[in-house]
Design a protein around this motif. Structure first.
Motif, PDB file in Angstrom:
ATOM      1  N   SER A  72     -29.971 -11.603  -6.452  1.00 60.30           N
ATOM      2  CA  SER A  72     -28.517 -11.481  -6.362  1.00 60.30           C
ATOM      3  C   SER A  72     -28.127 -11.440  -4.888  1.00 60.30           C
ATOM      4  CB  SER A  72     -28.066 -10.197  -7.064  1.00 60.30           C
ATOM      5  OG  SER A  72     -26.707  -9.906  -6.800  1.00 60.30           O
ATOM      6  N   ARG A  95     -25.177  -2.395  -2.319  1.00 55.31           N
ATOM      7  CA  ARG A  95     -24.957  -1.868  -3.669  1.00 55.31           C
ATOM      8  C   ARG A  95     -24.494  -2.980  -4.619  1.00 55.31           C
ATOM      9  NH1 ARG A  95     -20.140   2.031  -4.439  1.00 55.31           N
ATOM     10  NH2 ARG A  95     -19.202   0.331  -5.644  1.00 55.31           N
ATOM     11  N   ARG A  96     -23.589  -3.808  -4.141  1.00 53.36           N
ATOM     12  CA  ARG A  96     -23.113  -4.930  -4.952  1.00 53.36           C
ATOM     13  C   ARG A  96     -24.251  -5.873  -5.323  1.00 53.36           C
ATOM     14  NH1 ARG A  96     -17.630  -6.185  -1.398  1.00 53.36           N
ATOM     15  NH2 ARG A  96     -16.264  -4.694  -2.476  1.00 53.36           N
ATOM     16  N   VAL A  98     -27.513  -5.157  -5.613  1.00 55.31           N
ATOM     17  CA  VAL A  98     -28.371  -4.513  -6.616  1.00 55.31           C
ATOM     18  C   VAL A  98     -27.683  -4.519  -7.981  1.00 55.31           C
ATOM     19  CG1 VAL A  98     -29.493  -2.356  -7.309  1.00 55.31           C
ATOM     20  CG2 VAL A  98     -29.599  -3.102  -4.920  1.00 55.31           C
ATOM     21  N   GLU A  99     -26.393  -4.197  -7.987  1.00 50.92           N
ATOM     22  CA  GLU A  99     -25.657  -4.149  -9.253  1.00 50.92           C
ATOM     23  C   GLU A  99     -25.460  -5.542  -9.859  1.00 50.92           C
ATOM     24  OE1 GLU A  99     -22.118  -2.000  -8.195  1.00 50.92           O
ATOM     25  OE2 GLU A  99     -23.113  -0.043  -8.390  1.00 50.92           O
ATOM     26  N   GLY A 100     -25.632  -6.576  -9.035  1.00 51.67           N
ATOM     27  CA  GLY A 100     -25.482  -7.943  -9.522  1.00 51.67           C
ATOM     28  C   GLY A 100     -26.742  -8.529 -10.138  1.00 51.67           C
ATOM     29  N   THR A 104     -32.140  -4.651 -14.399  1.00 53.12           N
ATOM     30  CA  THR A 104     -31.940  -3.414 -13.642  1.00 53.12           C
ATOM     31  C   THR A 104     -33.279  -2.861 -13.180  1.00 53.12           C
ATOM     32  OG1 THR A 104     -29.986  -2.893 -14.957  1.00 53.12           O
ATOM     33  CG2 THR A 104     -30.962  -1.085 -13.685  1.00 53.12           C
ATOM     34  N   MET A 118     -25.890   4.574  -5.006  1.00 48.11           N
ATOM     35  CA  MET A 118     -25.791   3.743  -6.209  1.00 48.11           C
ATOM     36  C   MET A 118     -26.572   4.400  -7.336  1.00 48.11           C
ATOM     37  SD  MET A 118     -28.132   0.553  -4.880  1.00 48.11           S
ATOM     38  CE  MET A 118     -29.767   0.837  -4.180  1.00 48.11           C
ATOM     39  N   SER A 119     -26.442   3.852  -8.530  1.00 50.57           N
ATOM     40  CA  SER A 119     -27.072   4.475  -9.702  1.00 50.57           C
ATOM     41  C   SER A 119     -28.593   4.293  -9.703  1.00 50.57           C
ATOM     42  CB  SER A 119     -26.473   3.899 -10.987  1.00 50.57           C
ATOM     43  OG  SER A 119     -26.613   2.493 -11.014  1.00 50.57           O
ATOM     44  N   VAL A 120     -29.085   3.214  -9.088  1.00 50.08           N
ATOM     45  CA  VAL A 120     -30.530   2.964  -9.027  1.00 50.08           C
ATOM     46  C   VAL A 120     -31.152   3.824  -7.929  1.00 50.08           C
ATOM     47  CG1 VAL A 120     -32.288   1.204  -8.530  1.00 50.08           C
ATOM     48  CG2 VAL A 120     -30.274   0.609  -9.886  1.00 50.08           C
TER      49      VAL A 120
END
Length: 198
Positions: A72, A95-96, A98-100, A104, A118-120
């Protein structure tokens, strides 16, 4: 030669590597990439993108996109950089990225000494782009994506010769800035640009 980190310490983790490109330039977005490599499809020649030629980066970028389990690329615009500051904008772009990812990861390995919120789960690795293959891959994708973005901006703003310096504060770029003034693609919070605003 890549100084490989002992990844046995991360046994059982689904790791993504994360890196950025474009913190220093006066123009264009800051880019970040996240990559989860496929252990069954190793890619030869991964290393810090700054140590590779542009042609080699382009070839490796295509291999990464073809063989990685997930990848990503994300960015923060010039306006976001000016509003947040470059450090926070870089963290947001990471963060964007990783979230993309389509998958996961359980752990993000971040090049440098800071991690985005971030959540990860994440871990910062200084000089990680030359120690961890997944971070090297992210470094290459971020760099090639940013270079491509600057070549596109050059088509709209040829007067700044962005194709030659990619927005970095070179003598040529500063000369063109003085000659033509600033454009919407310039980071107004950066000192050489801010000086021209006055």
């Amino acid at each position: 030669m890549q100084e490989s980190l002992d990844l046995f310490a991360y046994d059982g983790e689904l790791i993504c590597g994360v890196d950025e490109a474009g913190r220093g330039p006066l123009a264009g977005p800051v880019m970040a990439a996240a990559v989860i490599l496929d252990p069954d499809h190793p890619i030869d020649g991964l290393r810090d993108s700054k140590k590779l030629s542009e042609a080699r980066r382009d070839v490796l970028a295509e291999e990464i996109k073809k063989y990685a389990l997930a990848w990503s690329v994300a960015e923060c615009s010039e306006q976001e950089i000016d509003e947040l500051n470059i450090l926070q904008a870089t963290m947001l772009a990471m963060r964007r990225a990783v979230e993309g990812l389509a998958i996961t990861p359980t752990l993000a390995l971040i090049d440098g000494n800071r991690c985005p919120v971030m959540s990860v789960r994440s871990e910062a690795i200084v000089k990680g782009d030359d120690k961890v293959a997944a971070i090297s891959a992210a470094s290459i994708l971020a760099k090639t994506a940013r270079d491509h973005a600057l070549y596109q901006l050059h088509l709209t703003y040829p007067q700044y010769a962005l194709d030659q310096h990619k927005g970095y504060p070179t003598a040529l770029h500063l000369e063109r800035l003085r000659e033509h003034g600033i454009a919407p693609i310039h980071r107004k919070s950066y000192a050489p640009v801010k000086a021209l605003l006055k």
